[in-house]
Design a protein around this motif. Structure first.
Motif, PDB file in Angstrom:
ATOM      1  N   SER A 173     -10.548  -8.327   5.010  1.00  0.00           N
ATOM      2  CA  SER A 173     -11.311  -9.606   5.479  1.00  0.00           C
ATOM      3  C   SER A 173     -10.359 -10.517   6.292  1.00  0.00           C
ATOM      4  O   SER A 173      -9.084 -10.742   5.908  1.00  0.00           O
ATOM      5  N   ALA A 174     -10.796 -10.892   7.577  1.00  0.00           N
ATOM      6  CA  ALA A 174      -9.753 -11.423   8.524  1.00  0.00           C
ATOM      7  C   ALA A 174      -9.613 -12.850   8.352  1.00  0.00           C
ATOM      8  O   ALA A 174     -10.327 -13.775   8.877  1.00  0.00           O
ATOM      9  N   THR A 178     -25.304 -15.727  16.123  1.00  0.00           N
ATOM     10  CA  THR A 178     -24.887 -14.263  15.528  1.00  0.00           C
ATOM     11  C   THR A 178     -25.771 -13.935  14.386  1.00  0.00           C
ATOM     12  O   THR A 178     -26.482 -14.886  13.967  1.00  0.00           O
ATOM     13  N   THR A 179     -25.609 -12.809  13.980  1.00  0.00           N
ATOM     14  CA  THR A 179     -26.434 -12.607  12.668  1.00  0.00           C
ATOM     15  C   THR A 179     -25.705 -12.488  11.425  1.00  0.00           C
ATOM     16  O   THR A 179     -26.100 -12.274  10.326  1.00  0.00           O
ATOM     17  N   ILE A 180     -24.363 -12.763  11.413  1.00  0.00           N
ATOM     18  CA  ILE A 180     -23.391 -12.400  10.457  1.00  0.00           C
ATOM     19  C   ILE A 180     -22.734 -13.797  10.142  1.00  0.00           C
ATOM     20  O   ILE A 180     -22.115 -14.729  10.747  1.00  0.00           O
ATOM     21  N   PRO A 181     -23.061 -14.257   8.739  1.00  0.00           N
ATOM     22  CA  PRO A 181     -22.525 -15.525   8.447  1.00  0.00           C
ATOM     23  C   PRO A 181     -21.105 -15.598   8.286  1.00  0.00           C
ATOM     24  O   PRO A 181     -20.355 -14.342   7.740  1.00  0.00           O
ATOM     25  N   ARG A 182     -20.396 -16.514   9.041  1.00  0.00           N
ATOM     26  CA  ARG A 182     -19.106 -16.691   8.832  1.00  0.00           C
ATOM     27  C   ARG A 182     -18.579 -17.987   8.159  1.00  0.00           C
ATOM     28  O   ARG A 182     -18.477 -18.870   8.688  1.00  0.00           O
ATOM     29  N   VAL A 198     -13.976 -12.839  16.561  1.00  0.00           N
ATOM     30  CA  VAL A 198     -14.482 -13.252  15.236  1.00  0.00           C
ATOM     31  C   VAL A 198     -14.427 -12.419  14.172  1.00  0.00           C
ATOM     32  O   VAL A 198     -14.944 -10.940  14.367  1.00  0.00           O
ATOM     33  N   GLY A 199     -13.994 -12.860  13.082  1.00  0.00           N
ATOM     34  CA  GLY A 199     -13.639 -11.848  11.884  1.00  0.00           C
ATOM     35  C   GLY A 199     -13.801 -12.751  10.508  1.00  0.00           C
ATOM     36  O   GLY A 199     -13.731 -14.108  10.515  1.00  0.00           O
ATOM     37  N   GLY A 200     -13.829 -12.083   9.520  1.00  0.00           N
ATOM     38  CA  GLY A 200     -13.609 -12.674   8.297  1.00  0.00           C
ATOM     39  C   GLY A 200     -14.768 -13.158   7.503  1.00  0.00           C
ATOM     40  O   GLY A 200     -15.796 -12.970   7.922  1.00  0.00           O
ATOM     41  N   SER A 201     -14.653 -14.074   6.452  1.00  0.00           N
ATOM     42  CA  SER A 201     -15.647 -14.558   5.634  1.00  0.00           C
ATOM     43  C   SER A 201     -15.520 -13.843   4.484  1.00  0.00           C
ATOM     44  O   SER A 201     -16.281 -12.867   3.943  1.00  0.00           O
ATOM     45  N   ASN A 202     -14.830 -14.702   3.262  1.00  0.00           N
ATOM     46  CA  ASN A 202     -14.979 -14.284   2.066  1.00  0.00           C
ATOM     47  C   ASN A 202     -14.399 -15.447   1.304  1.00  0.00           C
ATOM     48  O   ASN A 202     -13.623 -15.807   0.669  1.00  0.00           O
ATOM     49  N   PHE A 251     -23.259 -14.839   0.378  1.00  0.00           N
ATOM     50  CA  PHE A 251     -22.629 -14.365   1.427  1.00  0.00           C
ATOM     51  C   PHE A 251     -21.407 -13.483   0.915  1.00  0.00           C
ATOM     52  O   PHE A 251     -20.367 -13.878   0.680  1.00  0.00           O
ATOM     53  N   PRO A 252     -21.981 -11.913   1.047  1.00  0.00           N
ATOM     54  CA  PRO A 252     -20.847 -11.143   0.779  1.00  0.00           C
ATOM     55  C   PRO A 252     -19.642 -11.123   1.452  1.00  0.00           C
ATOM     56  O   PRO A 252     -19.630 -11.399   2.671  1.00  0.00           O
ATOM     57  N   THR A 253     -18.688 -10.603   0.803  1.00  0.00           N
ATOM     58  CA  THR A 253     -17.340 -10.352   1.761  1.00  0.00           C
ATOM     59  C   THR A 253     -17.518  -9.662   2.936  1.00  0.00           C
ATOM     60  O   THR A 253     -18.377  -8.534   2.788  1.00  0.00           O
ATOM     61  N   GLU A 254     -17.047 -10.011   4.019  1.00  0.00           N
ATOM     62  CA  GLU A 254     -17.210  -9.492   5.347  1.00  0.00           C
ATOM     63  C   GLU A 254     -16.069  -9.154   6.169  1.00  0.00           C
ATOM     64  O   GLU A 254     -15.167  -9.528   6.079  1.00  0.00           O
ATOM     65  N   LEU A 255     -16.201  -7.785   6.243  1.00  0.00           N
ATOM     66  CA  LEU A 255     -15.097  -6.935   6.787  1.00  0.00           C
ATOM     67  C   LEU A 255     -15.135  -6.394   8.046  1.00  0.00           C
ATOM     68  O   LEU A 255     -14.236  -5.876   8.630  1.00  0.00           O
ATOM     69  N   SER A 256     -16.359  -7.079   8.798  1.00  0.00           N
ATOM     70  CA  SER A 256     -16.581  -6.687  10.142  1.00  0.00           C
ATOM     71  C   SER A 256     -15.760  -7.488  11.301  1.00  0.00           C
ATOM     72  O   SER A 256     -15.219  -8.521  10.913  1.00  0.00           O
ATOM     73  N   LEU A 257     -15.556  -7.049  12.459  1.00  0.00           N
ATOM     74  CA  LEU A 257     -15.217  -7.908  13.544  1.00  0.00           C
ATOM     75  C   LEU A 257     -16.324  -7.775  14.682  1.00  0.00           C
ATOM     76  O   LEU A 257     -17.133  -6.879  14.914  1.00  0.00           O
ATOM     77  N   GLU A 258     -16.546  -8.921  15.415  1.00  0.00           N
ATOM     78  CA  GLU A 258     -17.390  -8.956  16.321  1.00  0.00           C
ATOM     79  C   GLU A 258     -16.722  -9.744  17.542  1.00  0.00           C
ATOM     80  O   GLU A 258     -15.711 -10.510  17.306  1.00  0.00           O
TER      81      GLU A 258
END
Length: 550
Positions: A45-46, A386-390, A406-410, A422-429
């Motif tokens: 997670s970033a 976006t569709t991804i909560p950060r 944009v990345g991260g969110s944990n 809000f599950p741990t987010e490992l993606s980059l957008e």
């Protein structure tokens, strides 16, 4: 039958999320920017991000929670007998992301980098400071390389004091100053120059709210006179760090609500312009945060609406006063990124609660553009969502091509992929602002002559050749230099944008133009080092090139 408060909060978050997803389908990408998913998972997670001069982004999280979702290569493992979660860790907690190829590789940090700070030195190396537990006094260096074998190097006892939630800033002389941190009401310099390297800063003690702090990760900027602007909680000072003396105190933001961690807002030094003037104006913008006692209320499951105001101040004025503005969306834990055309992008975060584990609710999915040169009342423009909560522990950085990574969110103490909150987010957008729209292609400059990695000195006249297919309007071209920022916890450390203006624009024929500009006159305006240089025409920027000011 009444609905329990925590269940109502979940339902409200999901309803808001669903409504913003619907908005995504209806909104016009032409006017509000576009989102693109780059990686579904980079394995970590970033929490922290830094763009390097080779167009790679160093990303890292923390080491004290157990395994990540990315293994270290070649059988590497990290031994830590003090770590309760995992004594032998063979997973990565840092990656290097290559922007042009959209690929990443694992890096190895030896100690815990959780909630640390960093800055790029004049030679282009990332020097990162502090962290938690075994990492709290460490200094780490990452030197960009063209191969795939460079990695983190660590300096034990590189810091005099423990630095956790501190802020780093590069100084005009090339050193870094490290300000504050948990229970650290002082600052120090790296590299160390004396054994007793810490200097008391009573301002950090004055701004420490009992039990909540509200003064961690202070907002720090070099003023045009070389002194250091430091904001914590709800007010600021100007520090002469050479004489270790406060030379100015700024008023409290109207309303007195905190803007620093964990009541986390964000801040930028607005673009520095009119560099030929004897007195150059410098302004700071601080947006969002959480009302007083939000932290304590969130601990009890009561998530108060975030602040919907920004405060702007000319820090160079003789009698500086805050000017308040209202954002279209309330936001806590948001980031502010300076775009190449001088606008600021507010992105990430929540509309209620506070920073901290499980303490934010209602993600703000839509970025907001702030146009500082517009009149009050017309400066904000909401962008496509976006569709991804950060949420907590998200990050964002400007890329050389003008997109925002944009990345991260944990918001959890460990990686948690099944949580309703809000599950741990490992993606980059990537968010592409509206200036990428194809309808602006004829306005978009293309730099054809000023070689990447060009070096130049202060107060020097330089010529940049560009191609612009549209007719170039008078006074519609400018050149900007952007310092690559270290981003974590809603603050981009060392973020700085210099507008060089356009001393002279000469038409060469065949849509080619020479643009003559003068570089900054001193390292107080722009500390030596690597910058992204952009040519901007009618608010549409070129792709950037790397240059070195020395």
């Amino acid at each position: 039958m009444s609905i329990p408060k925590f269940i109502f909060s979940i339902l409200l978050s999901h309803l808001l999320f669903a409504s913003q997803q619907c908005h995504l389908k209806l909104a016009s990408a032409a006017d509000g920017g576009r989102w693109k998913l780059l990686q579904t998972s980079i394995g970590i997670s970033a929490m922290h991000m830094q763009l390097l001069r080779n167009d790679r982004v160093v990303i890292f999280d923390r080491t004290d929670f157990g395994k990540s979702n990315l293994s270290l290569p070649n059988g590497k493992c990290r031994n830590d007998p003090t770590e309760a979660a995992l004594k032998l860790d063979c997973s990565a907690h840092s990656v290097e992301y290559d922007v042009p190829s959209n690929k990443f590789r694992a890096l190895m940090v030896q100690t815990d980098v959780w909630c640390s700070s960093g800055a790029i030195t004049p030679d282009g190396n990332l020097v990162q400071a502090g962290g938690f537990n075994d990492g709290e006094r460490r200094v780490r260096v990452f030197s960009p390389c063209s191969s795939r074998d460079c990695d983190w190097q660590e300096i034990p006892n590189g810091l005099t004091a423990r630095r956790w939630y501190a802020t780093s800033h590069i100084l005009p002389d090339g050193r870094q100053i490290i300000v504050g941190g948990r229970k650290q009401f002082n600052y120090e310099f790296i590299p160390k120059s004396i054994a007793a390297n810490t200097f008391n800063l009573h301002f950090l003690l004055e701004t420490n709210d009992f039990g909540a702090e509200n003064n961690l990760y202070p907002f720090v900027f070099i003023n045009v006179d070389g002194n250091l602007f430091i904001f914590a909680n709800n007010r600021a000072i100007l520090l002469d760090y050479v004489k270790h003396k406060v030379v100015k105190k700024y008023p409290t933001i109207p309303g007195g609500d905190p803007r620093s961690y964990p009541s986390t807002g964000s801040a930028v030094l607005l673009p520095l312009k009119n560099l030929k003037r004897a007195a150059i104006r410098a302004e700071v913008l601080i947006c969002g945060g959480a009302p007083k006692r939000s932290f304590f209320q969130a601990l009890r499951g009561n998530f108060i609406r975030a602040l919907n105001t920004c405060a702007r101040i000319a820090i160079t004025d003789s009698n500086p006063q805050w000017v308040m503005e209202t954002m279209p969306l309330a936001r806590v834990m948001g980031d502010m990124i300076l775009l190449p055309n001088g606008n600021a992008l507010l992105i990430n975060g929540a509309s209620s609660g506070s920073a901290g584990w499980e303490m934010g609710r209602n993600p703000v999915l839509s970025p907001v553009l702030y146009r500082p040169d517009n009149k009050i009342g017309s400066r904000f423009k909401t962008q496509n969502p976006t569709t991804i909560p950060r949420m907590y522990h998200s990050s964002a950085v400007l890329l050389r091509d003008g997109r925002v990574l944009v990345g991260g969110s944990n918001p959890h103490a460990f990686y948690n992929f099944t949580s309703a909150f809000f599950p741990t987010e490992l993606s980059l957008e990537a968010f592409s602002p509206a200036y990428f729209n194809a309808k602006f292609n004829n306005l978009r400059p293309k730099i054809v002559d000023l070689k990447s990695m060009s070096g130049f000195t202060y107060k020097k006249r330089i010529t940049i050749q560009v191609v612009i297919t549209a007719e170039v309007a008078e006074n519609s071209v400018s050149v900007t230099m952007v310092a690559p920022a270290f981003n974590t916890h809603s603050f981009s450390m060392n973020q700085r944008l210099i507008v060089l203006g356009d001393d002279k624009v000469t038409a060469l024929g065949n849509s080619a133009y020479n643009i003559e500009v003068t570089t900054p006159r001193s390292c107080n305006l722009a500390p030596a080092g690597f910058y992204l240089l952009f040519v901007v025409h009618q608010d549409i920027p070129s792709k950037g090139i790397w240059v070195k000011l020395q």
